[in-house]
Motif scaffolding. Structure first.
Motif, PDB file in Angstrom:
ATOM      1  N   SER A 123      32.280  36.147  35.440  1.00  0.00           N
ATOM      2  CA  SER A 123      33.614  36.166  36.613  1.00  0.00           C
ATOM      3  C   SER A 123      33.768  38.219  37.082  1.00  0.00           C
ATOM      4  O   SER A 123      33.433  38.593  36.442  1.00  0.00           O
ATOM      5  CB  SER A 123      34.782  36.339  36.246  1.00  0.00           C
ATOM      6  OG  SER A 123      35.863  36.803  34.929  1.00  0.00           O
ATOM      7  N   TRP A 124      34.583  38.019  38.044  1.00  0.00           N
ATOM      8  CA  TRP A 124      35.025  39.367  38.209  1.00  0.00           C
ATOM      9  C   TRP A 124      36.736  39.874  37.766  1.00  0.00           C
ATOM     10  O   TRP A 124      37.208  39.309  38.865  1.00  0.00           O
ATOM     11  CB  TRP A 124      34.589  40.229  39.379  1.00  0.00           C
ATOM     12  CG  TRP A 124      35.311  41.765  39.634  1.00  0.00           C
ATOM     13  CD1 TRP A 124      36.458  42.281  39.772  1.00  0.00           C
ATOM     14  CD2 TRP A 124      34.082  43.345  39.519  1.00  0.00           C
ATOM     15  NE1 TRP A 124      36.073  43.661  39.929  1.00  0.00           N
ATOM     16  CE2 TRP A 124      35.321  44.118  39.362  1.00  0.00           C
ATOM     17  CE3 TRP A 124      33.110  43.058  38.965  1.00  0.00           C
ATOM     18  CZ2 TRP A 124      34.550  45.265  39.492  1.00  0.00           C
ATOM     19  CZ3 TRP A 124      32.614  44.451  39.042  1.00  0.00           C
ATOM     20  CH2 TRP A 124      33.051  44.745  39.005  1.00  0.00           C
ATOM     21  N   GLY A 125      36.989  40.210  36.942  1.00  0.00           N
ATOM     22  CA  GLY A 125      38.632  40.111  36.525  1.00  0.00           C
ATOM     23  C   GLY A 125      39.220  38.426  36.519  1.00  0.00           C
ATOM     24  O   GLY A 125      40.152  39.222  36.713  1.00  0.00           O
ATOM     25  N   GLY A 126      38.236  38.223  35.953  1.00  0.00           N
ATOM     26  CA  GLY A 126      38.729  36.310  35.332  1.00  0.00           C
ATOM     27  C   GLY A 126      39.845  36.294  34.403  1.00  0.00           C
ATOM     28  O   GLY A 126      40.033  35.472  34.295  1.00  0.00           O
ATOM     29  N   ALA A 127      39.354  37.581  33.243  1.00  0.00           N
ATOM     30  CA  ALA A 127      40.148  37.189  32.194  1.00  0.00           C
ATOM     31  C   ALA A 127      41.843  37.779  32.120  1.00  0.00           C
ATOM     32  O   ALA A 127      42.486  37.312  32.409  1.00  0.00           O
ATOM     33  CB  ALA A 127      40.261  38.481  31.218  1.00  0.00           C
ATOM     34  N   MET A 128      41.928  38.366  33.777  1.00  0.00           N
ATOM     35  CA  MET A 128      43.484  38.873  34.276  1.00  0.00           C
ATOM     36  C   MET A 128      44.081  37.764  35.187  1.00  0.00           C
ATOM     37  O   MET A 128      44.770  38.087  35.519  1.00  0.00           O
ATOM     38  CB  MET A 128      43.172  40.111  34.342  1.00  0.00           C
ATOM     39  CG  MET A 128      42.763  41.404  33.651  1.00  0.00           C
ATOM     40  SD  MET A 128      43.379  43.043  34.756  1.00  0.00           S
ATOM     41  CE  MET A 128      41.766  43.011  35.877  1.00  0.00           C
ATOM     42  N   HIS A 129      42.941  37.090  35.898  1.00  0.00           N
ATOM     43  CA  HIS A 129      42.937  36.292  36.811  1.00  0.00           C
ATOM     44  C   HIS A 129      42.946  34.808  36.629  1.00  0.00           C
ATOM     45  O   HIS A 129      43.251  34.332  36.562  1.00  0.00           O
ATOM     46  CB  HIS A 129      42.916  36.125  38.096  1.00  0.00           C
ATOM     47  CG  HIS A 129      43.582  35.869  40.007  1.00  0.00           C
ATOM     48  ND1 HIS A 129      42.604  35.041  40.363  1.00  0.00           N
ATOM     49  CD2 HIS A 129      44.684  35.553  40.091  1.00  0.00           C
ATOM     50  CE1 HIS A 129      43.010  34.051  41.448  1.00  0.00           C
ATOM     51  NE2 HIS A 129      44.268  34.391  40.844  1.00  0.00           N
ATOM     52  N   ASP A 130      41.912  34.700  36.989  1.00  0.00           N
ATOM     53  CA  ASP A 130      41.012  33.172  36.826  1.00  0.00           C
ATOM     54  C   ASP A 130      41.093  32.346  36.072  1.00  0.00           C
ATOM     55  O   ASP A 130      41.788  31.131  36.398  1.00  0.00           O
ATOM     56  CB  ASP A 130      39.589  33.096  37.174  1.00  0.00           C
ATOM     57  CG  ASP A 130      39.258  34.028  38.817  1.00  0.00           C
ATOM     58  OD1 ASP A 130      38.733  33.794  39.377  1.00  0.00           O
ATOM     59  OD2 ASP A 130      38.989  35.030  38.860  1.00  0.00           O
ATOM     60  N   LEU A 131      41.260  32.854  34.693  1.00  0.00           N
ATOM     61  CA  LEU A 131      40.936  31.798  33.993  1.00  0.00           C
ATOM     62  C   LEU A 131      42.484  31.001  33.349  1.00  0.00           C
ATOM     63  O   LEU A 131      43.069  30.282  33.051  1.00  0.00           O
ATOM     64  CB  LEU A 131      40.414  32.290  32.195  1.00  0.00           C
ATOM     65  CG  LEU A 131      39.243  32.937  32.370  1.00  0.00           C
ATOM     66  CD1 LEU A 131      38.590  32.757  30.903  1.00  0.00           C
ATOM     67  CD2 LEU A 131      38.413  31.635  32.194  1.00  0.00           C
ATOM     68  N   VAL A 136      31.442  36.880  30.237  1.00  0.00           N
ATOM     69  CA  VAL A 136      31.073  38.690  30.843  1.00  0.00           C
ATOM     70  C   VAL A 136      32.083  38.281  32.208  1.00  0.00           C
ATOM     71  O   VAL A 136      32.005  38.007  33.147  1.00  0.00           O
ATOM     72  CB  VAL A 136      29.389  38.136  30.926  1.00  0.00           C
ATOM     73  CG1 VAL A 136      29.450  39.774  31.803  1.00  0.00           C
ATOM     74  CG2 VAL A 136      28.485  38.098  30.387  1.00  0.00           C
ATOM     75  N   ASP A 137      32.947  39.350  31.273  1.00  0.00           N
ATOM     76  CA  ASP A 137      33.789  39.719  33.248  1.00  0.00           C
ATOM     77  C   ASP A 137      33.358  40.784  33.697  1.00  0.00           C
ATOM     78  O   ASP A 137      33.623  42.229  32.557  1.00  0.00           O
ATOM     79  CB  ASP A 137      35.733  39.603  32.675  1.00  0.00           C
ATOM     80  CG  ASP A 137      35.828  40.154  33.325  1.00  0.00           C
ATOM     81  OD1 ASP A 137      35.981  40.519  34.538  1.00  0.00           O
ATOM     82  OD2 ASP A 137      37.814  40.006  33.357  1.00  0.00           O
ATOM     83  N   LYS A 164      41.737  52.152  34.646  1.00  0.00           N
ATOM     84  CA  LYS A 164      42.577  50.990  35.046  1.00  0.00           C
ATOM     85  C   LYS A 164      41.343  50.291  36.233  1.00  0.00           C
ATOM     86  O   LYS A 164      40.165  50.682  36.897  1.00  0.00           O
ATOM     87  CB  LYS A 164      42.709  52.038  36.647  1.00  0.00           C
ATOM     88  CG  LYS A 164      43.885  50.773  37.122  1.00  0.00           C
ATOM     89  CD  LYS A 164      45.056  51.457  38.263  1.00  0.00           C
ATOM     90  CE  LYS A 164      46.355  50.220  39.170  1.00  0.00           C
ATOM     91  NZ  LYS A 164      47.240  51.148  39.985  1.00  0.00           N
ATOM     92  N   PRO A 165      41.223  48.932  36.027  1.00  0.00           N
ATOM     93  CA  PRO A 165      40.212  47.767  36.604  1.00  0.00           C
ATOM     94  C   PRO A 165      40.167  48.217  38.163  1.00  0.00           C
ATOM     95  O   PRO A 165      40.957  48.695  39.052  1.00  0.00           O
ATOM     96  CB  PRO A 165      40.189  47.038  36.607  1.00  0.00           C
ATOM     97  CG  PRO A 165      41.750  46.756  35.811  1.00  0.00           C
ATOM     98  CD  PRO A 165      42.967  47.833  35.492  1.00  0.00           C
ATOM     99  N   LEU A 166      39.154  48.277  38.694  1.00  0.00           N
ATOM    100  CA  LEU A 166      39.094  47.877  40.315  1.00  0.00           C
ATOM    101  C   LEU A 166      38.487  47.152  40.763  1.00  0.00           C
ATOM    102  O   LEU A 166      37.910  46.325  40.598  1.00  0.00           O
ATOM    103  CB  LEU A 166      37.817  49.493  40.330  1.00  0.00           C
ATOM    104  CG  LEU A 166      37.680  50.727  39.891  1.00  0.00           C
ATOM    105  CD1 LEU A 166      36.095  51.217  40.026  1.00  0.00           C
ATOM    106  CD2 LEU A 166      38.576  51.191  40.896  1.00  0.00           C
ATOM    107  N   HIS A 167      38.297  47.456  42.438  1.00  0.00           N
ATOM    108  CA  HIS A 167      38.300  45.676  43.240  1.00  0.00           C
ATOM    109  C   HIS A 167      36.670  46.081  42.695  1.00  0.00           C
ATOM    110  O   HIS A 167      36.229  46.916  42.936  1.00  0.00           O
ATOM    111  CB  HIS A 167      38.792  46.298  44.546  1.00  0.00           C
ATOM    112  CG  HIS A 167      40.053  45.950  44.682  1.00  0.00           C
ATOM    113  ND1 HIS A 167      40.849  44.589  44.482  1.00  0.00           N
ATOM    114  CD2 HIS A 167      41.336  46.867  45.203  1.00  0.00           C
ATOM    115  CE1 HIS A 167      41.915  44.968  44.341  1.00  0.00           C
ATOM    116  NE2 HIS A 167      42.214  45.991  44.876  1.00  0.00           N
ATOM    117  N   GLN A 168      36.353  45.176  43.073  1.00  0.00           N
ATOM    118  CA  GLN A 168      35.064  44.783  43.060  1.00  0.00           C
ATOM    119  C   GLN A 168      34.040  45.724  44.265  1.00  0.00           C
ATOM    120  O   GLN A 168      32.865  46.278  44.486  1.00  0.00           O
ATOM    121  CB  GLN A 168      33.898  43.578  43.623  1.00  0.00           C
ATOM    122  CG  GLN A 168      32.722  42.904  42.797  1.00  0.00           C
ATOM    123  CD  GLN A 168      32.294  41.503  42.931  1.00  0.00           C
ATOM    124  OE1 GLN A 168      33.039  40.536  43.594  1.00  0.00           O
ATOM    125  NE2 GLN A 168      31.077  41.056  43.006  1.00  0.00           N
TER     126      GLN A 168
END
Length: 219
Positions: free
Chosen positions: A122-130, A162-163, A175-179
């Motif tokens: 995912s991309w940012g799944g740990a913070m949103h999708d899951l 794998v996030d 700080k996380p970035l946008h894809q």
């Protein structure tokens, strides 16, 4: 010291990529929260709690647990003998043809049908999708497939997830970035029909522009 792996990795390796879009649609649930807090709207625009530092007051602005999943995209990729990957399946489940329960049911079915040892990407799944997916699973009294029950513990640690937002930010130390930012910096072609912050606006529009939302999630 020689380290021996407990078992050989499953071959061929497989990956399931997920991307969810969500929006606050559960105003009734948020009103229940306000009643639990015995909250009444203040006469001015002040925050409801003394010293509250967040830019949004949760008693006024519903937070992520009140979001509903409106679109989900799921891609299955299988490893070739030469190490390359092949797209086995690629599906999108979206409103208005699916309600949240139907979307979640299709995502859970895709997980259940995945090969043994399949890894989540995912991309940012740990913070949103899951978190959003788990909230919906609980809300609809559904059950995670047996091989994916590690999700209920947050997907951290040695979980097969794998996030890429985590990987590219040094474990979220940067700080996380946008894809799209990362792709632009590396000069990787990428197309996004609508930026993430536009999803809620598209949903709330009078016409409900679901086609743009479903296309964006597969970009």
């Amino acid at each position: 010291m020689k380290f021996e792996a407990p078992s050989a990795p499953v071959r061929p390796r497989s990956y399931i990529l997920i991307d969810l879009e969500s929006a606050v649609l559960d105003e009734t649930g948020h009103q229940r929260y306000q009643q639990m807090e015995r909250w009444s709207p203040p006469v001015d625009d002040a925050l409801s709690r003394r010293g509250y530092q967040r830019s949004e007051d949760p008693l006024k602005t519903p937070r992520w647990i009140f979001q509903s999943i409106v679109t989900a995209s799921v891609m299955m990729m299988i490893e070739h003998d030469d190490g390359n990957l092949d797209v086995a399946t690629f599906e999108t489940f979206s409103a208005p043809h699916h309600d949240e329960r139907a979307i979640v049911a299709d995502v859970l079915k895709a997980l259940a049908d995945a090969p043994t040892g399949c890894e989540l990407v995912s991309w940012g799944g740990a913070m949103h999708d899951l978190p959003v997916l788990l909230g919906a699973v609980l809300r609809h009294s559904m059950t995670l497939p047996p091989a994916w029950r590690w999700m209920a513990f947050g997907g951290d640690g040695r979980a097969p997830h794998v996030d890429f937002a985590r990987v590219t930010s040094g474990g979220f130390k940067m700080k996380p970035l946008h894809q799209a930012e990362y792709a632009a910096a590396l000069d990787i072609p990428a197309k996004i029909t609508a930026a993430p912050f536009m999803v809620t606006k598209l949903i709330d529009s009078s016409s409900g522009i679901w086609s743009s939302i479903s296309v964006r999630v597969t970009s």
